[in-house]
Design a protein around this motif. Structure first.
Motif, PDB file in Angstrom:
ATOM      1  N   GLY A   1      -0.900  23.589   7.884  1.00 13.20           N
ATOM      2  CA  GLY A   1      -0.779  22.680   6.737  1.00 13.20           C
ATOM      3  C   GLY A   1      -1.252  21.286   7.114  1.00 13.20           C
ATOM      4  N   VAL A   2      -0.786  20.852   8.289  1.00 14.60           N
ATOM      5  CA  VAL A   2      -1.174  19.496   8.737  1.00 14.60           C
ATOM      6  C   VAL A   2      -2.669  19.452   8.988  1.00 14.60           C
ATOM      7  CG1 VAL A   2      -0.852  17.790  10.571  1.00 14.60           C
ATOM      8  CG2 VAL A   2       1.092  19.131   9.736  1.00 14.60           C
TER       9      VAL A   2
ATOM     10  N   SER B   1      -4.938  21.429   7.789  1.00 13.81           N
ATOM     11  CA  SER B   1      -5.677  21.620   6.544  1.00 13.81           C
ATOM     12  C   SER B   1      -5.728  20.325   5.740  1.00 13.81           C
ATOM     13  CB  SER B   1      -5.018  22.709   5.697  1.00 13.81           C
ATOM     14  OG  SER B   1      -5.011  23.900   6.414  1.00 13.81           O
ATOM     15  N   GLU B   2      -4.631  19.586   5.776  1.00 14.44           N
ATOM     16  CA  GLU B   2      -4.570  18.311   5.048  1.00 14.44           C
ATOM     17  C   GLU B   2      -5.684  17.384   5.541  1.00 14.44           C
ATOM     18  OE1 GLU B   2      -2.726  17.588   2.523  1.00 14.44           O
ATOM     19  OE2 GLU B   2      -3.202  15.440   2.385  1.00 14.44           O
ATOM     20  N   GLN B   3      -5.805  17.346   6.892  1.00 10.72           N
ATOM     21  CA  GLN B   3      -6.840  16.474   7.476  1.00 10.72           C
ATOM     22  C   GLN B   3      -8.233  16.955   7.094  1.00 10.72           C
ATOM     23  OE1 GLN B   3      -5.847  16.725  11.589  1.00 10.72           O
ATOM     24  NE2 GLN B   3      -4.184  15.215  11.428  1.00 10.72           N
TER      25      GLN B   3
ATOM     26  N   GLN C   1      -8.960  16.330   3.492  1.00  5.46           N
ATOM     27  CA  GLN C   1      -9.241  14.899   3.272  1.00  5.46           C
ATOM     28  C   GLN C   1     -10.708  14.587   3.553  1.00  5.46           C
ATOM     29  OE1 GLN C   1      -6.799  12.233   5.507  1.00  5.46           O
ATOM     30  NE2 GLN C   1      -5.087  12.431   4.059  1.00  5.46           N
TER      31      GLN C   1
ATOM     32  N   TYR D   1      -3.613  26.049   1.227  1.00 10.31           N
ATOM     33  CA  TYR D   1      -3.149  24.678   1.488  1.00 10.31           C
ATOM     34  C   TYR D   1      -3.933  23.797   0.510  1.00 10.31           C
ATOM     35  CZ  TYR D   1      -1.384  26.805   5.706  1.00 10.31           C
ATOM     36  OH  TYR D   1      -0.728  27.613   6.579  1.00 10.31           O
TER      37      TYR D   1
ATOM     38  N   ARG E   1      -4.712  20.181  -1.959  1.00 10.68           N
ATOM     39  CA  ARG E   1      -4.629  18.705  -2.004  1.00 10.68           C
ATOM     40  C   ARG E   1      -5.257  18.226  -3.313  1.00 10.68           C
ATOM     41  NH1 ARG E   1      -4.755  13.930   0.856  1.00 10.68           N
ATOM     42  NH2 ARG E   1      -6.418  12.559   0.073  1.00 10.68           N
TER      43      ARG E   1
END
Ligand code: ADP
Length: 698
Positions: free
Chosen positions: A43-44, A46-48, A51, A268, A270
């Protein structure tokens, strides 16, 4: 860690089950935890990643955000719009702008949404003449706003982002709408190039850009009827039905999962800044599971390793403890042994494989006067005792022991093997038997003294016995004298009366009668002579000539002598004497004895119906037994008691003197033999002589 008796089978089984359970729990827990951690960690990450992709996307779009608005400022477009008719020159212009800007298409619609000019005016799929009034981007622009709308082209069937802006006249009235269409597939290609699965979804969560074609135009959640109807009108995604992808939520981590073409993918997501879009990164659940399985296997392996190490450590500790305990027991036993060796009353020494003395106890040191400093050195046993024999056979041997400055002393020693193998060891046990020997000597002396006293007493007894014998002899002589006097008195009295009678017959000149009287006198004199001769032999005036004597020769002579008596009944005597059998005897004496026994037997069987006398001889040990058996009258107890008394006879007249058996008894004594008798009245008697046999080498 485990109870002391854990080695019992039931405990071992329970321990194995516990360990298996622990292993299973570790694997399961580590799988669960690592899976959740992985999902979180992804998750972390994937967030990056999202982004980065989002900013790249927005940058690509931002270049064109004001492009339509800029185009609206061109007076040529306003003129065309005022004319409100198709203008290919303007289309050509738009075509040039489009190529220069790198956008997909540029087109201009009039206020009603009809396309008057388009960069693709020459293509078969030209927008010119088509109305797009149904599209939301038209509505936005006509409403005076910049429109953003991603959709599949109705005419071209090609998807793209439509950015629209209103074209106004100087008074601000909206004359038409400029639309720039952007192709976002290069973005999509760049996502795929990184090896990631990226989806971009619009309002209603319908994917409109996807690195995975199967996910394209599919809804990420179930769509309401209203939305479905709207899509039909706006034809946002052309003819695609936008069916929802099978979706679920991960049971352990609550993460959303969609199924794309049979592949379950974790999502994941955003929110894209400034857009009604969401960007998603999709990761196969199987990958996460595989990774988690690998981690849990590694954890299981680690736990297994720990268990093995723990067990190994425990084993090693137990082994150390056992060894320690064993060493202690050995030490104790050694100490005990040493104590026994030191305190024992025997002298003990240990010898090495070369029979050298290594150690000795206090008793041994005292016994042989070995100084303390000497004890360490290897001593030769021959220095201490002699004779010494190197034989560890446990035999007890006698020897002399030596002690410096003292006389030798008697000892008993014994060597035995106490340790086998290359370091062979022997135990030498020594006993000082000086006291024992002294005791033995005094015992011997006491014995000798006792023997001497016994001898003394025996001598005294013998003297007393001899005196007694003398007395008995004198008494016997008295009895005998009386018997002889009685025996002789009778014929002498008769002789006196016969002499007187003879004189009378002579005076009367009766010749016949005097001759008859003389005959009677002669018979009486002969009887007296016989008594005298018998008494002579009885008096022991005889020379004994003992030598090997053949029994058959003796029997022959006896039968000859008795011939006249046997003339009628010779056949009654049967003999059974082995050929050549000899005895040690005086032949004349033995003949005399045998004549007497047979004479008596003949007398005894006189009245028997079937008289029989049996003479037999046989060797028995170092003796020869000669027996004379008859089936005559036999003897009662009274007769048996006086049988060997002198002058005892049952014969009448001149037949017997009663001296035969008494003399026979004495003769056998002289020949170192014996005479015994058994008898049953009315059945017969058996006299047995026992005489020394001739020895083999004689
Ligand atoms: P004698 O023959 O002169 O009588 P012995 O001393 O030879 O003297 O015998 C003593 C007595 O022993 C005999 O008178 C007889 O009574 C008894 N006697 C000896 N031998 C036998 C025998 N074989 N059977 C029965 N009586 C015997």
């Amino acid at each position: 860690m485990f109870p002391a008796d854990s080695s019992r089978p039931s405990h071992r089984k329970a321990r194995q089950i516990a360990l298996a359970f622990l292993l299973l729990a570790t694997v399961s827990l580590s799988f669960f935890l690592s899976r959740n951690l992985l999902i979180k960690h992804n998750g972390v990450e994937s967030e990056q990643l999202l982004q980065a992709f989002e900013s790249a996307l927005l940058t690509a779009i931002d270049k064109y955000v004001y492009f339509p608005a800029i185009l609206t400022a061109d007076p040529r477009f306003q003129r065309m719009l005022r004319r409100n008719e198709r203008d290919d020159e303007i289309s050509e212009l738009l075509n040039r702008f489009n190529q220069a800007a790198g956008s997909d298409e540029i087109f201009i619609m009039n206020a009603e949404g009809l396309t008057l000019a388009s960069s693709n005016y020459r293509d078969a799929t030209s927008f010119v003449g088509h109305s797009y009034a149904f599209r939301p981007y038209y509505a936005d622009a006509v409403a005076g706003r910049t429109g953003f709308y991603y959709a599949v082209g109705v005419t071209t069937g090609k998807a793209g982002l439509f950015i629209s802006a209103p074209i106004r006249d100087n008074s601000g009235r909206i004359l038409g709408v400029t639309v720039v269409k952007l192709d976002l597939t290069p973005q999509q290609a760049s996502w795929s190039a990184t090896g990631n699965r990226i989806f971009l979804s619009g309002p209603n969560d319908i994917v409109f850009l996807a690195s995975d074609p199967a996910a394209l135009y599919r809804a990420l959640r179930p769509l309401e009827q209203r939305v479905m109807a709207e899509l039909k009108v706006t034809k946002q995604y052309g003819s695609a039905e936008s069916k929802p992808l099978p979706a679920e939520t991960d049971a352990w981590s609550d993460a959303p999962i969609v199924d794309v073409d049979g592949v379950r993918l974790l999502l994941y997501s955003r929110q894209v800044v400034g857009q009604p879009w969401r960007m998603h990164r999709a990761l196969p659940v199987a990958d996460v599971n595989t990774m988690a399985a690998l981690i849990s296997a590694a954890c299981g392996g680690a736990v297994l390793l720990l268990i093995v190490l723990a067990l190994y450590y425990r084993e090693a500790r137990q082994k150390r403890r056992t060894e320690h305990r064993l060493l202690k027991v050995i030490e104790e036993s050694d100490a005990h042994q040493r104590a026994i060796i030191q305190n024992t009353d025997a002298g003990l020494m240990t010898l090495n494989e070369r029979f050298e003395i290594r150690e000795m106890n206090q008793k041994a040191a005292e016994l042989f006067g070995v100084e303390a400093q000497e004890q360490g050195a290897s001593l030769d046993p021959t220095r201490l005792l002699s004779p010494w024999i190197n034989a560890p056979d446990g035999e007890v041997r006698e020897a002399e022991g030596y002690r410096p400055g003292c006389a030798s002393f008697p000892i008993l020693y014994c060597v035995s093997l106490i340790r086998t193998g290359p370091d062979r060891e022997y135990l030498l046990t020594v006993h000082d038997v000086s006291e024992l020997k002294a005791a033995q000597a005094s015992l011997l002396q006491a014995n000798e003294e006792l023997e001497a006293r016994v001898e003394e007493r025996t001598q005294a007894l013998r003297t007393t016995q001899e005196a007694l014998m003398q007395e008995r002899k004198l008494a016997a002589m008295g009895r005998m004298s009386a018997a002889i006097a009685h025996e002789l008195n009778q014929p002498l009295t008769a002789l006196v009366s016969y002499v007187a009678m003879g004189r009378l017959y002579l005076e009367q000149e009766q010749k016949d009668k005097s001759a008859a009287t003389l005959d009677k006198m002669d018979a009486l004199v002969q009887r007296i002579a016989r008594i005298s001769s018998q008494l002579k032999s009885f008096a022991g005036i005889r020379s004994v000539d003992i030598r090997p004597t053949a029994l058959q020769a003796v029997m022959r002579y006896v039968e000859e002598v008795l011939e006249h008596k046997l003339s009628q009944q010779r056949s009654i005597i049967r003999t059974q004497i082995p050929e050549g059998l000899q005895v040690i005897a005086d032949q004349h004496m033995l003949e005399q004895v045998m004549i007497n026994l047979l004479d008596n037997a003949i007398a005894a069987v006189k009245s028997a119906v079937q008289p029989e006398i049996f003479v037999a001889a046989e060797p028995r040990g170092d003796k020869v037994m000669i027996s004379v058996r008859d089936n005559g009258e036999g003897m009662d107890e009274e007769r048996m008691r006086h049988l060997f008394d002198p002058f005892f006879t049952t014969k009448t007249g001149s037949e017997g003197l009663g001296l035969g058996l008494a003399i026979s008894y004495n003769l056998l004594q002289d020949m170192h033999g014996e005479i015994t008798v058994t008898s049953t009245p009315g059945e017969g008697s058996e006299f047995t002589l026992s005489l020394p046999a001739v020895k083999q080498h004689d």
